[in-house]
Design a protein around this motif. Structure first.
Motif, mmCIF file in Angstrom:
data_model
loop_
_atom_site.group_PDB
_atom_site.id
_atom_site.type_symbol
_atom_site.label_atom_id
_atom_site.label_comp_id
_atom_site.label_asym_id
_atom_site.label_seq_id
_atom_site.Cartn_x
_atom_site.Cartn_y
_atom_site.Cartn_z
ATOM 1 N N LEU A 1 27.306 59.405 -11.080
ATOM 2 C CA LEU A 1 26.935 60.032 -10.684
ATOM 3 C C LEU A 1 25.759 59.082 -9.757
ATOM 4 C CD1 LEU A 1 25.036 62.727 -13.420
ATOM 5 C CD2 LEU A 1 26.612 63.630 -11.116
ATOM 6 N N GLN A 2 24.975 57.669 -10.560
ATOM 7 C CA GLN A 2 25.093 57.180 -9.817
ATOM 8 C C GLN A 2 25.140 56.649 -8.127
ATOM 9 O OE1 GLN A 2 23.925 54.445 -12.995
ATOM 10 N NE2 GLN A 2 21.398 54.406 -13.217
ATOM 11 N N ARG B 1 20.800 61.161 -5.503
ATOM 12 C CA ARG B 1 19.506 60.290 -4.965
ATOM 13 C C ARG B 1 18.768 59.733 -6.727
ATOM 14 N NH1 ARG B 1 13.102 61.857 -3.751
ATOM 15 N NH2 ARG B 1 12.008 60.268 -3.395
ATOM 16 N N GLN B 2 19.054 60.195 -7.623
ATOM 17 C CA GLN B 2 18.521 59.380 -8.949
ATOM 18 C C GLN B 2 19.425 61.043 -10.155
ATOM 19 O OE1 GLN B 2 14.652 59.695 -9.702
ATOM 20 N NE2 GLN B 2 14.490 58.378 -11.698
ATOM 21 N N VAL B 3 18.968 59.542 -10.732
ATOM 22 C CA VAL B 3 20.052 60.157 -12.616
ATOM 23 C C VAL B 3 19.091 60.383 -13.057
ATOM 24 C CG1 VAL B 3 21.806 60.249 -13.906
ATOM 25 C CG2 VAL B 3 22.168 59.710 -11.822
ATOM 26 N N PHE B 4 18.816 60.998 -14.145
ATOM 27 C CA PHE B 4 17.539 61.084 -14.948
ATOM 28 C C PHE B 4 18.530 61.020 -16.440
ATOM 29 C CE2 PHE B 4 16.105 63.392 -11.808
ATOM 30 C CZ PHE B 4 14.777 62.861 -11.583
ATOM 31 N N TRP C 1 19.434 65.760 -6.650
ATOM 32 C CA TRP C 1 20.210 65.674 -4.854
ATOM 33 C C TRP C 1 18.893 65.400 -4.153
ATOM 34 C CZ3 TRP C 1 24.922 68.646 -3.477
ATOM 35 C CH2 TRP C 1 25.540 69.000 -4.470
ATOM 36 N N GLN C 2 19.597 64.325 -3.075
ATOM 37 C CA GLN C 2 18.961 64.871 -1.906
ATOM 38 C C GLN C 2 17.949 65.040 -1.146
ATOM 39 O OE1 GLN C 2 19.117 61.148 -1.137
ATOM 40 N NE2 GLN C 2 20.667 60.286 -1.772
ATOM 41 N N PRO C 3 17.016 64.822 -0.849
ATOM 42 C CA PRO C 3 15.706 65.890 -0.191
ATOM 43 C C PRO C 3 16.472 66.179 0.557
ATOM 44 C CG PRO C 3 14.993 63.442 -1.232
ATOM 45 C CD PRO C 3 15.959 63.427 -0.921
ATOM 46 N N GLY D 1 7.828 68.006 -2.660
ATOM 47 C CA GLY D 1 9.021 67.120 -2.092
ATOM 48 C C GLY D 1 10.659 66.695 -2.032
ATOM 49 N N ARG D 2 10.888 66.563 -3.280
ATOM 50 C CA ARG D 2 11.370 66.223 -3.883
ATOM 51 C C ARG D 2 12.985 66.691 -3.113
ATOM 52 N NH1 ARG D 2 10.460 62.069 -8.576
ATOM 53 N NH2 ARG D 2 12.531 61.877 -8.505
ATOM 54 N N GLY D 3 14.307 66.125 -3.952
ATOM 55 C CA GLY D 3 15.412 67.440 -4.253
ATOM 56 C C GLY D 3 15.654 68.399 -4.806
ATOM 57 N N PRO D 4 16.883 68.909 -5.354
ATOM 58 C CA PRO D 4 16.711 70.514 -5.847
ATOM 59 C C PRO D 4 17.078 69.737 -7.249
ATOM 60 C CG PRO D 4 17.779 71.011 -4.139
ATOM 61 C CD PRO D 4 17.490 69.334 -3.782
ATOM 62 N N VAL D 5 16.912 69.564 -8.396
ATOM 63 C CA VAL D 5 17.854 68.899 -9.777
ATOM 64 C C VAL D 5 18.703 69.984 -10.562
ATOM 65 C CG1 VAL D 5 16.400 68.524 -12.082
ATOM 66 C CG2 VAL D 5 15.345 67.100 -9.804
ATOM 67 N N VAL D 6 19.916 69.754 -11.365
ATOM 68 C CA VAL D 6 20.740 69.934 -12.023
ATOM 69 C C VAL D 6 20.963 69.447 -13.141
ATOM 70 C CG1 VAL D 6 23.222 70.170 -12.249
ATOM 71 C CG2 VAL D 6 21.616 70.947 -9.910
ATOM 72 N N ARG D 7 20.902 70.159 -14.317
ATOM 73 C CA ARG D 7 21.090 69.815 -15.502
ATOM 74 C C ARG D 7 22.708 69.986 -15.868
ATOM 75 N NH1 ARG D 7 17.578 72.585 -20.321
ATOM 76 N NH2 ARG D 7 19.923 73.578 -19.844
ATOM 77 N N LEU D 8 23.337 68.607 -16.776
ATOM 78 C CA LEU D 8 24.315 68.615 -17.237
ATOM 79 C C LEU D 8 23.909 68.339 -18.800
ATOM 80 C CD1 LEU D 8 26.371 66.332 -14.487
ATOM 81 C CD2 LEU D 8 26.113 69.251 -14.330
#
Length: 402
Positions: free
Chosen positions: A283-284, A290-293, A321-323, A369-376
């Motif tokens: 994913l990175q 944009r960022q992986v958590f 995701w990207q903003p 201002g951040r992009g959408p977040v999806v959890r897997l």
């Protein structure tokens, strides 16, 4: 009829049917996994035994009535206590019920509880909809632990943390939270569902109470609901008293399912970790991301605390995701996945996907201002198959196709 004749008379068939088979005697060994014991009523040998056991059940775990647990539930309690390094454990119908009973056991009207901004969202709802109307004040500190000292009040009786935090897995310094809470005379409660007792042990890090949703990794098969609360010896009695007062118990069948699932917990978590890290690194490299958590990634802000306090990671990976990414594109990505089921919860053997509404999941940290977040939740499937599925879903969503 004289008394001797009465004693010699054989019981009738219906009586024999009802009174036979209660305590089978046989020669041989014992079962590997404890059997299911279903019981409401418990019979005693005599009145002296009944009085003795009932007198002891406030401080000891004895089999006296189904609402106070059965041998199957006791076996699971012991297994969870072993995992958590706890004095004792109680079981609850759901993880949220376990959290609710913790609040009821240790807080009273006029008290204040300080909660992490990263708690499971239904806990936030419980605090607002139940605790506050009943006179228990609630406020929040940053999910990574910042600002906790400024949030303490003279009437703060509990600090409640989830580490790593829900959805984007912020790490906090739990030993430092314990030091601060205890210096203030407050209990530290930790939600340990992410760590499952194998990968994170809050009680060893200074917490007084550890809560888990056994629905998740302890069960491991997405087919049972349950919560657990484990405590130190000093914190045990208020929980035990309140659970008995409310008649908190779980089905022995459910307890048996969780106990069986726990036998493979270590092996399953090792596979989840390997597969999730492979997905996280992939994913990175994706331009849409944009960022992986994931605290196990060296780039994660909480990685140093994760290395210090944890013994591994699990199948949870979230990404931003990207903003400016359109919501329709995120929906298309999710709807285009074939191997990731769309559903709440996690911890089973299967892969899952869900959207994370960070704007409402965090109130201390600003996610505007951040992009959408999806959890897997990365399951036990072949990781290359999962990567292929993610790749085709990214591609299809970029073309505007479901």
């Amino acid at each position: 009829m004289d008394d001797s004749a009465k004693k010699d008379k054989a019981p009738g068939p219906q009586t024999r049917l009802l009174h036979s088979g209660k305590a089978p005697r046989y020669a041989g060994g014992g079962a590997v996994n404890p059997p299911i014991v279903r019981a409401s009523t418990v019979l005693f040998e005599n009145t002296a035994q009944q009085r003795d056991l009932r007198a002891r059940r406030g401080s000891e775990r004895v089999f006296t009535y189904g609402a106070r647990g059965t041998p199957t539930a006791f076996a699971l309690e012991d297994a969870v206590s072993e995992l958590e390094g706890a004095h004792r454990t109680r079981l609850f119908p759901t993880g949220l019920a376990a959290v609710g009973m913790v609040f009821l056991s240790y807080l009273r009207p006029g008290d204040h509880v300080l909660l992490s901004d990263g708690v499971y969202e239904p806990v936030r709802h419980l605090a607002r909809s139940f605790l506050e109307p009943y006179g228990i004040a609630c406020s929040f500190f940053a999910a990574d632990g910042r600002g906790i000292e400024q949030g303490l009040r003279p009437n703060t009786r509990m600090v409640y943390a989830e580490c790593p935090a829900s959805l984007v897995y912020e790490m906090c310094d739990l030993p430092e939270l314990a030091r601060i809470a205890h210096a203030h005379g407050a209990l530290l409660v930790a939600d340990n569902t992410w760590g499952s007792g194998l990968q994170y042990r809050p009680l060893a890090l200074g917490a007084d109470v550890s809560v888990m949703a056994a629905t998740k990794y302890l069960s491991g098969h997405s087919d049972v609901m349950m919560g657990t609360v484990s405590t130190t010896g000093a914190a045990w009695q208020p929980l035990a008293d309140r659970c008995d007062a409310f008649g908190m118990a779980v089905s022995p069948d459910d307890a048996w399912l969780v106990l069986r699932g726990m036998r493979s917990l270590s092996a399953r978590l090792q596979m989840h970790e390997r597969h999730a890290l492979q997905v996280a690194r992939w994913l990175q490299s994706q331009p849409q991301v944009r960022q992986v958590f994931c605290p196990a990634l060296p780039e994660d802000p909480g990685h140093a605390l994760w290395r210090r306090d944890c013994d591994g990671t699990n199948g949870l990976v979230s990404f931003e995701w990207q903003p400016g990414t359109p919501a329709a594109q995120v929906d298309g990505f999710i709807d285009g996945l074939a191997l990731f089921g769309l559903g709440a919860s996690w911890g089973g053997y299967e892969s899952l996907v869900n959207q994370a509404a960070m704007a409402t999941a965090r109130t201390v940290t600003d996610w505007s201002g951040r992009g959408p977040v999806v959890r897997l939740h990365v399951g036990l499937e072949d990781p290359q198959d999962l990567l292929d599925d993610l790749e085709q879903a990214f591609h299809a969503s970029s073309l505007g196709r479901p």
